[in-house]
Design a protein around this motif. Structure first.
Motif: not given
Length: 156
Positions: A8-9, A18-20, A25-28
């Motif tokens: 990823a880096y 991946l951050s998005m 997923l956190w919001i869901m």
């Protein structure tokens, strides 16, 4: 660079993706958690102790509690939501019907004309008075009393 590099880096666009993904997923997860809590309170089939137990389970162990709730009781979550939506729609429709009926004064021009015909048939008003009252009803002014200082001469 060190021997351990992260994919990823090495590719900044993949890191942003991946951050998005983690953020959404956190919001869901929170949306699912809130839906489960709302469903716990909405379900009339559960006793107060059962609701308390499920609520404590989802608060103390949120991931496990929500997943167990969805597995055990998730089949009827949609049914309860649809039932509540239908009840809200019926209540709204009933409110609209009552408001529409009340806004018209409760009587229509047909009702007013029928009442005037009955009064004329009894002989309580003359043909001329019936004609003037009928004109008022048909023009939408209704059978209002015209006795004030600003009353027109046609209504007298």
């Amino acid at each position: 660079m060190s021997g351990t590099t992260y994919l990823a880096y090495d590719y900044p666009l993949l890191g942003a993706f991946l951050s998005m993904l983690v953020f959404f997923l956190w919001i869901m997860w929170f949306i699912l958690l809130f839906r489960v809590v709302v469903d716990i309170f909405r379900d009339d089939g559960l006793s107060g102790w059962a609701k308390t137990g499920w609520l404590v389970f989802t608060i103390v162990l949120p991931f496990l509690g929500v997943f167990v709730y969805v597995i055990a009781r998730g089949k009827n979550m949609g049914r309860r939501e649809i039932t509540q939506a239908r009840q809200q729609q019926e209540a709204f429709d009933s409110y609209i019907r009552e408001t529409a009926k009340g806004a018209g004064g409760g009587t229509s021009s047909v009702d007013e004309l029928a009442r005037l015909s009955e009064i004329k048939a009894r002989g309580d008003i003359s043909d001329d008075e019936f004609r003037r009252a009928k004109e008022l009803v048909l023009t939408g002014h209704g059978p209002q009393e015209h006795h004030g200082p600003y009353a027109s001469s046609a209504g007298r």
